[in-house]
Write a protein that holds these residues in place. Structure first.
Motif, PDB file in Angstrom:
ATOM      1  N   ALA A   1       2.347   1.695  -3.461  1.00 28.84           N
ATOM      2  CA  ALA A   1       1.345   2.193  -4.409  1.00 28.84           C
ATOM      3  C   ALA A   1       1.077   3.678  -4.185  1.00 28.84           C
ATOM      4  O   ALA A   1       0.952   4.453  -5.143  1.00 28.84           O
ATOM      5  CB  ALA A   1       0.056   1.391  -4.268  1.00 28.84           C
ATOM      6  N   TRP A   2       0.998   4.090  -2.919  1.00 27.23           N
ATOM      7  CA  TRP A   2       0.788   5.511  -2.615  1.00 27.23           C
ATOM      8  C   TRP A   2       1.974   6.349  -3.076  1.00 27.23           C
ATOM      9  O   TRP A   2       1.805   7.432  -3.638  1.00 27.23           O
ATOM     10  CB  TRP A   2       0.571   5.675  -1.115  1.00 27.23           C
ATOM     11  CG  TRP A   2       0.464   7.102  -0.678  1.00 27.23           C
ATOM     12  CD1 TRP A   2      -0.622   7.923  -0.766  1.00 27.23           C
ATOM     13  CD2 TRP A   2       1.501   7.891  -0.089  1.00 27.23           C
ATOM     14  NE1 TRP A   2      -0.331   9.167  -0.272  1.00 27.23           N
ATOM     15  CE2 TRP A   2       0.967   9.182   0.152  1.00 27.23           C
ATOM     16  CE3 TRP A   2       2.824   7.638   0.267  1.00 27.23           C
ATOM     17  CZ2 TRP A   2       1.715  10.198   0.730  1.00 27.23           C
ATOM     18  CZ3 TRP A   2       3.569   8.653   0.835  1.00 27.23           C
ATOM     19  CH2 TRP A   2       3.018   9.912   1.060  1.00 27.23           C
TER      20      TRP A   2
ATOM     21  N   GLN B   1       4.095   5.660  -5.490  1.00 24.86           N
ATOM     22  CA  GLN B   1       4.085   5.735  -6.949  1.00 24.86           C
ATOM     23  C   GLN B   1       3.054   6.745  -7.437  1.00 24.86           C
ATOM     24  O   GLN B   1       3.293   7.474  -8.409  1.00 24.86           O
ATOM     25  CB  GLN B   1       3.803   4.352  -7.537  1.00 24.86           C
ATOM     26  CG  GLN B   1       4.941   3.362  -7.341  1.00 24.86           C
ATOM     27  CD  GLN B   1       4.584   1.975  -7.835  1.00 24.86           C
ATOM     28  OE1 GLN B   1       3.407   1.659  -8.057  1.00 24.86           O
ATOM     29  NE2 GLN B   1       5.581   1.124  -8.004  1.00 24.86           N
ATOM     30  N   TYR B   2       1.908   6.806  -6.758  1.00 25.43           N
ATOM     31  CA  TYR B   2       0.884   7.788  -7.130  1.00 25.43           C
ATOM     32  C   TYR B   2       1.397   9.211  -6.919  1.00 25.43           C
ATOM     33  O   TYR B   2       1.205  10.090  -7.775  1.00 25.43           O
ATOM     34  CB  TYR B   2      -0.379   7.548  -6.309  1.00 25.43           C
ATOM     35  CG  TYR B   2      -1.391   8.656  -6.423  1.00 25.43           C
ATOM     36  CD1 TYR B   2      -2.189   8.787  -7.560  1.00 25.43           C
ATOM     37  CD2 TYR B   2      -1.540   9.593  -5.395  1.00 25.43           C
ATOM     38  CE1 TYR B   2      -3.112   9.818  -7.665  1.00 25.43           C
ATOM     39  CE2 TYR B   2      -2.460  10.622  -5.498  1.00 25.43           C
ATOM     40  CZ  TYR B   2      -3.241  10.728  -6.629  1.00 25.43           C
ATOM     41  OH  TYR B   2      -4.147  11.754  -6.737  1.00 25.43           O
ATOM     42  N   ILE B   3       2.065   9.447  -5.785  1.00 24.29           N
ATOM     43  CA  ILE B   3       2.604  10.780  -5.502  1.00 24.29           C
ATOM     44  C   ILE B   3       3.659  11.154  -6.537  1.00 24.29           C
ATOM     45  O   ILE B   3       3.698  12.290  -7.035  1.00 24.29           O
ATOM     46  CB  ILE B   3       3.192  10.828  -4.081  1.00 24.29           C
ATOM     47  CG1 ILE B   3       2.076  10.642  -3.043  1.00 24.29           C
ATOM     48  CG2 ILE B   3       3.926  12.141  -3.847  1.00 24.29           C
ATOM     49  CD1 ILE B   3       1.023  11.717  -3.056  1.00 24.29           C
ATOM     50  N   TRP B   4       4.521  10.203  -6.889  1.00 25.77           N
ATOM     51  CA  TRP B   4       5.559  10.481  -7.884  1.00 25.77           C
ATOM     52  C   TRP B   4       4.942  10.809  -9.240  1.00 25.77           C
ATOM     53  O   TRP B   4       5.366  11.745  -9.921  1.00 25.77           O
ATOM     54  CB  TRP B   4       6.500   9.287  -8.000  1.00 25.77           C
ATOM     55  CG  TRP B   4       7.506   9.215  -6.896  1.00 25.77           C
ATOM     56  CD1 TRP B   4       7.804  10.191  -5.988  1.00 25.77           C
ATOM     57  CD2 TRP B   4       8.348   8.108  -6.578  1.00 25.77           C
ATOM     58  NE1 TRP B   4       8.771   9.756  -5.117  1.00 25.77           N
ATOM     59  CE2 TRP B   4       9.134   8.484  -5.446  1.00 25.77           C
ATOM     60  CE3 TRP B   4       8.518   6.837  -7.106  1.00 25.77           C
ATOM     61  CZ2 TRP B   4      10.068   7.643  -4.868  1.00 25.77           C
ATOM     62  CZ3 TRP B   4       9.453   5.995  -6.531  1.00 25.77           C
ATOM     63  CH2 TRP B   4      10.221   6.392  -5.428  1.00 25.77           C
ATOM     64  N   ARG B   5       3.944  10.037  -9.647  1.00 23.66           N
ATOM     65  CA  ARG B   5       3.300  10.306 -10.940  1.00 23.66           C
ATOM     66  C   ARG B   5       2.612  11.671 -10.924  1.00 23.66           C
ATOM     67  O   ARG B   5       2.684  12.425 -11.901  1.00 23.66           O
ATOM     68  CB  ARG B   5       2.289   9.207 -11.260  1.00 23.66           C
ATOM     69  CG  ARG B   5       2.910   7.842 -11.542  1.00 23.66           C
ATOM     70  CD  ARG B   5       1.884   6.899 -12.139  1.00 23.66           C
ATOM     71  NE  ARG B   5       2.398   5.538 -12.242  1.00 23.66           N
ATOM     72  CZ  ARG B   5       2.132   4.570 -11.381  1.00 23.66           C
ATOM     73  NH1 ARG B   5       1.339   4.822 -10.344  1.00 23.66           N
ATOM     74  NH2 ARG B   5       2.634   3.360 -11.536  1.00 23.66           N
ATOM     75  N   LEU B   6       1.930  11.975  -9.816  1.00 23.43           N
ATOM     76  CA  LEU B   6       1.251  13.263  -9.719  1.00 23.43           C
ATOM     77  C   LEU B   6       2.255  14.412  -9.759  1.00 23.43           C
ATOM     78  O   LEU B   6       2.054  15.410 -10.463  1.00 23.43           O
ATOM     79  CB  LEU B   6       0.437  13.319  -8.423  1.00 23.43           C
ATOM     80  CG  LEU B   6      -0.337  14.627  -8.161  1.00 23.43           C
ATOM     81  CD1 LEU B   6      -1.362  14.860  -9.267  1.00 23.43           C
ATOM     82  CD2 LEU B   6      -1.022  14.574  -6.802  1.00 23.43           C
TER      83      LEU B   6
ATOM     84  N   THR C   1       3.642  14.793 -13.250  1.00 19.35           N
ATOM     85  CA  THR C   1       2.648  15.401 -14.143  1.00 19.35           C
ATOM     86  C   THR C   1       2.555  16.906 -13.920  1.00 19.35           C
ATOM     87  O   THR C   1       2.504  17.690 -14.873  1.00 19.35           O
ATOM     88  CB  THR C   1       1.275  14.753 -13.920  1.00 19.35           C
ATOM     89  OG1 THR C   1       1.372  13.334 -14.148  1.00 19.35           O
ATOM     90  CG2 THR C   1       0.240  15.336 -14.872  1.00 19.35           C
TER      91      THR C   1
ATOM     92  N   TYR D   1       0.832  -1.202   0.000  1.00 18.72           N
ATOM     93  CA  TYR D   1       0.000   0.000   0.000  1.00 18.72           C
ATOM     94  C   TYR D   1       0.870   1.256   0.000  1.00 18.72           C
ATOM     95  O   TYR D   1       0.579   2.236  -0.697  1.00 18.72           O
ATOM     96  CB  TYR D   1      -0.917   0.002   1.223  1.00 18.72           C
ATOM     97  CG  TYR D   1      -1.995  -1.054   1.190  1.00 18.72           C
ATOM     98  CD1 TYR D   1      -2.907  -1.114   0.140  1.00 18.72           C
ATOM     99  CD2 TYR D   1      -2.109  -1.990   2.215  1.00 18.72           C
ATOM    100  CE1 TYR D   1      -3.903  -2.083   0.114  1.00 18.72           C
ATOM    101  CE2 TYR D   1      -3.106  -2.956   2.199  1.00 18.72           C
ATOM    102  CZ  TYR D   1      -4.005  -2.996   1.140  1.00 18.72           C
ATOM    103  OH  TYR D   1      -4.985  -3.952   1.117  1.00 18.72           O
TER     104      TYR D   1
END
Length: 209
Positions: free
Chosen positions: A128-129, A131-136, A139, A125
């Motif tokens: 996954a969190w 990776q989401y922060i890095w992608r955001l 972007t 978890y």
């Protein structure tokens, strides 16, 4: 900003830094990581766990090994429950510990397959969190760079436009008009006739009144 918020932010930064170092070390050792999104391996591997796999040859697999493999475009982590020989090599039957039946068909692994060496509960978890922060973040940074470059191109001024315009204006020169004596006399004669016509027109108007 309160001390509790500062402490929370500092802890998150430390966790992100530690996870980054962990992933660098894992990749350096040639291993791979996967996040378990299902509960088919409960209670051995919990949903949300992070598994660390070592790529091994299929010939080294034994009954009871837990492996990670791709099947029908889906990554699965299951246990080896059967090994059968065939002309093309060993065929492996797999099954989730929480499942009642084995997977539909035996599988062959002509290359290398991931052997689970470690499973960390709950860490999936966090990964996954992260990776989401890095992608955001990536972007947002890309959007800022794009719009900044677009604004610079749209609103920039041409530095050569003003000098060229001033250079053209500076080349304009006033050329004096010179008249000959005959041209001057002719101009005076025309002006005298014009004055005489004006006087005659004024007299005619006065008589008519």
């Amino acid at each position: 900003m309160t001390a509790a918020i500062k402490l929370t932010i500092s802890a998150l930064i430390v966790v992100l830094f530690a996870l980054s170092l962990l992933f660098v070390a894992i990749r350096t050792l040639g291993m791979a990581t996967f996040v378990v999104t299902g509960g088919s391996m409960e209670p051995t591997i919990h949903k949300g766990s992070l598994v660390i796999d070592e790529p091994v040859s299929a010939d080294t697999l034994r009954l009871g090994d837990i492996i990670t493999f791709d099947h029908y475009d889906q990554t699965t982590t299951h246990r080896v429950v059967g090994i059968e020989g065939s002309a093309s090599g060993p065929m492996f039957s797999t099954k989730g510990d929480a499942n009642q039946v084995t997977d539909p068909e035996p599988l062959a692994f002509p290359g290398r397959v991931g052997l689970v060496k470690l499973a960390v509960p709950g860490l999936g978890y966090a990964v996954a969190w992260m990776q989401y922060i890095w992608r955001l973040g990536a972007t947002l940074i890309a959007a800022i760079i794009f719009f900044s470059c677009a604004a610079m191109v749209f609103f920039r001024k041409d530095p050569k436009a003003a000098p060229v315009r001033s250079a053209k204006l500076s080349t304009l020169k006033l050329v004096p008009v010179r008249m000959t004596t005959a041209q001057g006399a002719e101009a005076q004669r025309i002006w005298a006739e014009h004055e005489r016509w004006l006087r005659q027109a004024a007299l005619a108007t006065a008589r008519a009144a």
